[in-house]
Write an enzyme that holds these catalytic residues in place. Structure first.
Site, PDB file in Angstrom:
ATOM      1  N   ASP A  66     -15.375   4.178   7.483  1.00  0.00           N
ATOM      2  CA  ASP A  66     -14.333   5.079   6.966  1.00  0.00           C
ATOM      3  C   ASP A  66     -14.900   6.020   5.910  1.00  0.00           C
ATOM      4  OD1 ASP A  66     -11.512   5.960   6.714  1.00  0.00           O
ATOM      5  OD2 ASP A  66     -11.792   5.224   4.675  1.00  0.00           O
ATOM      6  N   ARG A 102     -13.977  14.405   7.392  1.00  0.00           N
ATOM      7  CA  ARG A 102     -12.619  14.943   7.622  1.00  0.00           C
ATOM      8  C   ARG A 102     -12.219  15.868   6.489  1.00  0.00           C
ATOM      9  NH1 ARG A 102      -9.247   9.879   7.632  1.00  0.00           N
ATOM     10  NH2 ARG A 102      -7.521  11.333   7.692  1.00  0.00           N
ATOM     11  N   LYS A 117      -8.938  -0.427   6.221  1.00  0.00           N
ATOM     12  CA  LYS A 117      -9.225  -0.980   4.880  1.00  0.00           C
ATOM     13  C   LYS A 117      -8.283  -2.139   4.561  1.00  0.00           C
ATOM     14  CE  LYS A 117      -9.265   3.267   3.484  1.00  0.00           C
ATOM     15  NZ  LYS A 117      -9.342   4.607   2.971  1.00  0.00           N
ATOM     16  N   HIS A 125       0.839  -1.206   0.000  1.00  0.00           N
ATOM     17  CA  HIS A 125       0.000   0.000   0.000  1.00  0.00           C
ATOM     18  C   HIS A 125       0.866   1.246   0.000  1.00  0.00           C
ATOM     19  CE1 HIS A 125      -3.490   2.493   0.822  1.00  0.00           C
ATOM     20  NE2 HIS A 125      -2.685   3.189   1.593  1.00  0.00           N
ATOM     21  N   SER A 128      -7.680   4.980   9.191  1.00  0.00           N
ATOM     22  CA  SER A 128      -8.422   4.927   7.935  1.00  0.00           C
ATOM     23  C   SER A 128      -7.762   3.925   6.979  1.00  0.00           C
ATOM     24  CB  SER A 128      -8.449   6.341   7.322  1.00  0.00           C
ATOM     25  OG  SER A 128      -8.817   6.318   5.978  1.00  0.00           O
TER      26      SER A 128
HETATM   27  N1  URA Z   1      -5.742   7.491   2.543  1.00  0.00           N
HETATM   28  C1  URA Z   1      -6.765   6.976   3.239  1.00  0.00           C
HETATM   29  O1  URA Z   1      -7.323   5.952   2.878  1.00  0.00           O
HETATM   30  N2  URA Z   1      -7.173   7.604   4.351  1.00  0.00           N
HETATM   31  C2  URA Z   1      -6.595   8.733   4.807  1.00  0.00           C
HETATM   32  O2  URA Z   1      -6.998   9.241   5.823  1.00  0.00           O
HETATM   33  C3  URA Z   1      -5.524   9.274   4.067  1.00  0.00           C
HETATM   34  C4  URA Z   1      -5.105   8.623   2.934  1.00  0.00           C
END
Ligand code: URA
Length: 434
Positions: free
Chosen positions: A161, A168, A187, A82, A183
């Site tokens: 999220d 946010r 995932k 990631h 966040s």
């Molecule tokens: N990528 C995400 O999935 N969440 C964040 O808060 C910032 C970058």
């Protein structure tokens, strides 16, 4: 329990209990917490932070707020990679076939780009026919038979999220390290891999502008991953200039193919080897970095990695003839050279500004619902440390019109920083967090 108590406890610097986090995540998922209270809580977290235990508990509960993918029907140890987001970051397109060719299955769910950063799914959608929304059973079958696949994220992955991120985004609380870490990691946990290699970007084109901030984010993400029982490693890599030369979807696919064919930019090749080596180590396919790199270099130079790219694109419905005929990828109507007004050495690029220029050309989106033009983008011809003479080509713009090309050229010239003396060497890798 009431939301006001949760907000007040965070405002006063307390660590949330599991019960409080349960209340919060359930409330967010079920849409029971009004936006004004959730926004106040996000701001309290922004100022007070979270302990690693609290962040881990929040990430795990968020991961459980929706669908959780079970990859156990795919044999082998599944390691996900990631990136926290950058400009010209097409590493997944290189790393996935590279690692698969070295014998480790890659089963990846990726996202789309937003703002100045690109997304893997947008890049892949520039390949004619490539399917990014495969039914999960078909996707798993592909990974079992071909060894790799990259698909879009399931719609119901971490619904908590989705709510939280949207809020946010409009309340000045995106830049909170625990909120970013929870966040991303929620995932990752929900997408089911056994381990994660996190590429945490540092620099003027990244979320984290300083090495210190990036280290804090990486440490928290690694702590969350490990305490949730997944092997996790982070690599801190530079986003002080675009990675490689291409920024924009089809242009980046072309550059990824060139890299797999042994003819790509040095920084993209190096980062792909660094991340790929960590994936092999976590998967148990190599005992150390040196062995892992050697394996990867062999599959790269023998053409095996490119062969896996071809098999993957074909299996996922894409046209593999783009490998030999990149002109079959979408292309922009107008291609213009950008000339430098001054001379000297490239001491830096305003990378976020370049990402925004590419976005305005149509390569990215300002809002989630904006369409993307796969053919447009930039090619950066001069990298940090290169010498430039006045009148020399510093970049190319691929645009839909002359007007857009002229505006982008002006922005690129403004984003270039020149110095009279050669700058200090710019490192690509700042370190590892294990
Ligand atoms: N990528 C995400 O999935 N969440 C964040 O808060 C910032 C970058």
């Amino acid at each position: 329990m009431r939301m006001i108590e949760i907000i007040s406890r965070k405002r006063d610097g307390y660590e949330h209990t599991e019960e409080e986090l349960d209340f919060l995540v359930r409330g967010i998922t079920e849409g029971r917490i009004p936006d004004y209270q959730l926004a106040a809580w996000c701001m309290a977290v922004y100022f007070q932070g979270m302990t690693p235990r609290e962040a881990r508990n929040l990430a795990v509960k968020m991961a459980a707020s929706g669908e959780q993918i079970d990859l156990s029907s795919i044999p082998g140890v599944k390691i996900d990679k990631h990136s926290t987001g950058g400009v010209g970051d097409k590493t997944s397109l290189v790393v996935a076939p590279l690692v698969a060719a070295a014998g480790v299955p890659v089963c990846k769910m990726s996202g789309r780009g937003l703002g100045h950063t690109g997304g893997t799914i947008d890049k892949l959608e520039s390949i004619p026919g490539y399917r990014t929304e495969l039914p999960i059973a078909e996707f798993f079958q592909q990974v079992r038979t071909v060894g790799l696949g990259i698909t879009g994220q399931s719609g119901n992955l971490v619904p908590a999220d989705k709510q939280l991120y949207a809020l946010r985004d409009v309340t000045g609380t995106v830049e909170s390290i625990p909120l970013i870490a929870t966040s991303i990691m929620s995932k990752k946990l929900a997408s089911g891999a056994d381990g994660f290699v996190l590429d945490v970007k540092v620099g003027n084109g990244a979320f984290m502008k300083s090495q210190e901030e990036a280290e804090r984010l990486a440490e928290l993400m690694v702590a969350i991953g490990k305490s949730a029982g997944r092997q996790t490693v982070a690599v801190l890599s530079s986003m002080e200039q675009p990675l490689g030369r291409a920024v924009g979807n089809a242009l980046e696919v072309k550059e990824a193919i060139a890299t797999l064919a042994g003819d790509g930019p040095a920084d993209l090749k190096e980062l792909s080897l660094v991340l790929g080596a960590q994936m092999l180590i976590l998967a148990g396919a190599a005992p150390d970095e040196e062995t892992a790199r050697r394996k990867l270099e062999i599959v790269l130079s023998s053409g095996q990695a490119l062969h896996y790219f071809e098999k993957w694109i074909k299996a996922q419905g894409g046209d593999p003839s783009i490998i030999d005929h990149p002109e079959r990828l979408p292309a922009a109507a107008v291609v213009r050279k950008v000339l430098s007004f001054g001379g000297g050495y490239v001491s830096g690029w305003e990378t976020e500004a370049l990402g925004l220029t590419a976005m305005r050309l149509g390569a990215g989106r300002e809002r989630k619902t904006d369409p993307v033009d796969h053919g447009v983008g930039l090619i950066i011809e001069k990298k940090i440390g290169d010498r430039v003479v006045a009148g020399e080509v510093i970049a190319q713009v691929h645009a839909r019109s002359e007007v857009e090309a002229a505006r982008a050229a002006e922005e690129i010239r403004t984003a270039l920083k020149l110095s009279a003396e050669p700058p200090a060497r710019a490192p690509l890798i700042f370190g590892y967090i294990v």
